[in-house]
Write an enzyme that holds these catalytic residues in place. Structure first.
Site, PDB file in Angstrom:
ATOM      1  CB  SER A 122       5.082  -3.880  -4.883  1.00  0.00           C
ATOM      2  OG  SER A 122       4.076  -4.251  -3.964  1.00  0.00           O
ATOM      3  CG  ASN A 126       4.363  10.577 -18.651  1.00  0.00           C
ATOM      4  OD1 ASN A 126       4.679   9.567 -17.998  1.00  0.00           O
ATOM      5  ND2 ASN A 126       3.209  10.697 -19.271  1.00  0.00           N
ATOM      6  CE1 TYR A 173       1.688  -0.535  -7.604  1.00  0.00           C
ATOM      7  CE2 TYR A 173       1.619  -2.484  -6.213  1.00  0.00           C
ATOM      8  CZ  TYR A 173       2.103  -1.218  -6.473  1.00  0.00           C
ATOM      9  OH  TYR A 173       3.001  -0.637  -5.605  1.00  0.00           O
ATOM     10  CB  ALA A 174       0.265  -8.253  -9.070  1.00  0.00           C
ATOM     11  CB  ALA A 175       1.023  -7.893 -14.344  1.00  0.00           C
ATOM     12  CB  SER A 176       3.332  -3.135 -13.392  1.00  0.00           C
ATOM     13  OG  SER A 176       3.035  -2.785 -12.039  1.00  0.00           O
ATOM     14  CE  LYS A 177       5.199  -1.103  -8.385  1.00  0.00           C
ATOM     15  NZ  LYS A 177       6.230  -0.065  -8.498  1.00  0.00           N
ATOM     16  CB  ILE A 225       5.281   2.120   2.422  1.00  0.00           C
ATOM     17  CG1 ILE A 225       6.187   0.913   2.114  1.00  0.00           C
ATOM     18  CG2 ILE A 225       6.095   3.316   2.907  1.00  0.00           C
ATOM     19  CD1 ILE A 225       6.971   0.337   3.283  1.00  0.00           C
ATOM     20  CG  ASN A 279       9.739   6.251  -6.311  1.00  0.00           C
ATOM     21  OD1 ASN A 279       9.484   5.479  -5.398  1.00  0.00           O
ATOM     22  ND2 ASN A 279       9.071   7.401  -6.494  1.00  0.00           N
TER      23      ASN A 279
HETATM   24  P1  NAD Z   1       2.949   8.280  -4.350  1.00  0.00           P
HETATM   25  O1  NAD Z   1       1.696   8.242  -5.144  1.00  0.00           O
HETATM   26  O2  NAD Z   1       2.950   8.931  -3.009  1.00  0.00           O
HETATM   27  O3  NAD Z   1       4.127   8.958  -5.224  1.00  0.00           O
HETATM   28  C1  NAD Z   1       4.337   8.583  -6.555  1.00  0.00           C
HETATM   29  C2  NAD Z   1       4.878   9.771  -7.315  1.00  0.00           C
HETATM   30  O4  NAD Z   1       5.066   9.355  -8.677  1.00  0.00           O
HETATM   31  C3  NAD Z   1       3.911  10.960  -7.335  1.00  0.00           C
HETATM   32  O5  NAD Z   1       4.603  12.153  -7.008  1.00  0.00           O
HETATM   33  C4  NAD Z   1       3.402  10.981  -8.772  1.00  0.00           C
HETATM   34  O6  NAD Z   1       3.071  12.270  -9.255  1.00  0.00           O
HETATM   35  C5  NAD Z   1       4.610  10.404  -9.519  1.00  0.00           C
HETATM   36  N1  NAD Z   1       4.227   9.853 -10.822  1.00  0.00           N
HETATM   37  C6  NAD Z   1       3.101   9.162 -11.152  1.00  0.00           C
HETATM   38  N2  NAD Z   1       3.104   8.869 -12.454  1.00  0.00           N
HETATM   39  C7  NAD Z   1       4.254   9.377 -12.971  1.00  0.00           C
HETATM   40  C8  NAD Z   1       4.829   9.397 -14.267  1.00  0.00           C
HETATM   41  N3  NAD Z   1       4.202   8.848 -15.320  1.00  0.00           N
HETATM   42  N4  NAD Z   1       6.019  10.022 -14.437  1.00  0.00           N
HETATM   43  C9  NAD Z   1       6.652  10.598 -13.393  1.00  0.00           C
HETATM   44  N5  NAD Z   1       6.158  10.605 -12.149  1.00  0.00           N
HETATM   45  C10 NAD Z   1       4.970  10.007 -11.936  1.00  0.00           C
HETATM   46  O7  NAD Z   1       3.430   6.767  -4.255  1.00  0.00           O
HETATM   47  P2  NAD Z   1       4.460   6.045  -3.246  1.00  0.00           P
HETATM   48  O8  NAD Z   1       3.658   5.282  -2.267  1.00  0.00           O
HETATM   49  O9  NAD Z   1       5.502   7.001  -2.787  1.00  0.00           O
HETATM   50  O10 NAD Z   1       5.089   4.974  -4.240  1.00  0.00           O
HETATM   51  C11 NAD Z   1       6.380   5.099  -4.822  1.00  0.00           C
HETATM   52  C12 NAD Z   1       6.756   3.760  -5.436  1.00  0.00           C
HETATM   53  O11 NAD Z   1       6.759   2.751  -4.413  1.00  0.00           O
HETATM   54  C13 NAD Z   1       5.777   3.278  -6.504  1.00  0.00           C
HETATM   55  O12 NAD Z   1       6.475   2.618  -7.531  1.00  0.00           O
HETATM   56  C14 NAD Z   1       4.915   2.290  -5.745  1.00  0.00           C
HETATM   57  O13 NAD Z   1       4.319   1.337  -6.589  1.00  0.00           O
HETATM   58  C15 NAD Z   1       5.934   1.668  -4.816  1.00  0.00           C
HETATM   59  N6  NAD Z   1       5.354   1.011  -3.654  1.00  0.00           N
HETATM   60  C16 NAD Z   1       4.623   1.701  -2.735  1.00  0.00           C
HETATM   61  C17 NAD Z   1       4.088   1.020  -1.637  1.00  0.00           C
HETATM   62  C18 NAD Z   1       3.276   1.729  -0.589  1.00  0.00           C
HETATM   63  O14 NAD Z   1       2.788   1.053   0.323  1.00  0.00           O
HETATM   64  N7  NAD Z   1       3.132   3.037  -0.644  1.00  0.00           N
HETATM   65  C19 NAD Z   1       4.302  -0.344  -1.493  1.00  0.00           C
HETATM   66  C20 NAD Z   1       5.057  -1.014  -2.449  1.00  0.00           C
HETATM   67  C21 NAD Z   1       5.586  -0.325  -3.522  1.00  0.00           C
END
Ligand code: NAD
Length: 249
Positions: free
Chosen positions: A143, A64, A156-160, A189, A91
């Site tokens: 993001s 985690n 989410y915005a605050a975290s990013k 994405i 990520n």
């Molecule tokens: P996703 O949900 O498809 O994959 C995220 C993965 O992270 C999952 O496999 C999940 O099990 C894992 N995860 C969640 N909590 C966790 C934890 N505490 N410890 C370890 N693993 C954990 O998401 P995604 O779209 O592939 O996003 C990946 C990253 O890209 C994220 O940080 C997301 O915020 C960022 N992002 C995504 C988008 C988008 O449009 N998809 C846009 C901007 C930023």
């Protein structure tokens, strides 16, 4: 010569989506891969098999990312088993969207813990090893929502946005040790995270994107590959948007 030959990379939350794409692309470029996710499942097993089929060393660790002690254990395991870490991709991330009036304290805390605290946990866990090596590239997945904000996503915005301040600080702090730290800011994405959105919401997004398409997880991985590699040897403290032009609106 491949871009990441003889390098070792760790990607958090990589069983699916953008993280998975990073693991596969980095492996194609010759990197050994350690990836984490909350638990082992069909996705993590199939990714491990795909990575090993590419002829690189690969391991999966169930962990985690928001838990400080678990991140320390991962770093100890990597140092004991691989001896070094060249590229760290923070990520792992989640959303718990809600307007501020309805947002629970639990959803605020959970998103900040998974998205931001995890970046602190892993950077702190691997900084000593990278400092010893006098080399390393840390890539934090932010993001465009962290740059522009978004109604219904204040947690989410605050975290990013927090990731961006953290990235610039670490770039200043660890640059003299040969460690680079950058952020990638993806826009919309196409992943399991965004496939949960309604068709109306998706159409609204597409209208606003100058390239008129959602990004692919490989689009984001390509930007990170640049940052991970020596091609970006003089690039640190930057936030690179990968959004089809969305953030320029
Ligand atoms: P996703 O949900 O498809 O994959 C995220 C993965 O992270 C999952 O496999 C999940 O099990 C894992 N995860 C969640 N909590 C966790 C934890 N505490 N410890 C370890 N693993 C954990 O998401 P995604 O779209 O592939 O996003 C990946 C990253 O890209 C994220 O940080 C997301 O915020 C960022 N992002 C995504 C988008 C988008 O449009 N998809 C846009 C901007 C930023």
């Amino acid at each position: 010569m491949k871009l990441l030959e003889n390098k070792t990379a760790l990607i958090t939350g990589a069983s699916r989506g953008i993280g998975r794409s990073h693991a596969l692309l980095f492996a194609e470029e010759g990197a050994n891969i350690i990836f984490t996710d909350l638990q082992a499942n069909d996705n993590s097993e199939s990714l491990l098999a795909e990575l090993r089929a590419k002829g690189v060393r690969a391991d999966f660790l169930a962990s985690n990312a928001s838990d400080f002690a678990q991140a320390q254990e991962v770093a100890q395991w990597v140092e004991a088993n691989y001896g070094r870490l060249d590229v760290l991709v923070n990520n792992a991330g989640i959303t718990r969207d809600q307007l501020i009036l309805r947002m629970s304290v639990e959803d605020w805390n959970l998103v900040l813990d998974v998205n931001l605290r995890s970046v602190f946990n892993y950077t702190k866990a691997f900084a000593p090893l990278m400092m010893k090596q006098r080399a390393g590239s840390i890539i934090n997945i932010s993001s465009i929502v962290g740059l522009n904000g978004n109604a219904g996503q204040c947690n989410y915005a605050a975290s990013k946005a927090g990731i961006i301040g953290f990235t610039r600080s670490i770039a200043k702090e660890l640059g003299s040790r040969g460690i680079r730290c950058n952020a990638v800011a993806p826009g919309f994405i196409e992943t399991p995270m965004t496939r949960q959105l309604s068709e109306d919401v998706r159409k609204e997004w597409m209208k606003q994107i100058p390239l008129h398409r959602g990004g692919l997880d490989t689009d984001v991985a390509h930007v990170s590959l640049f940052l991970a590699s020596e091609l970006a040897g003089y690039v640190t403290g930057q936030v690179i948007s990968c959004d089809g032009g969305l953030a320029i609106n």
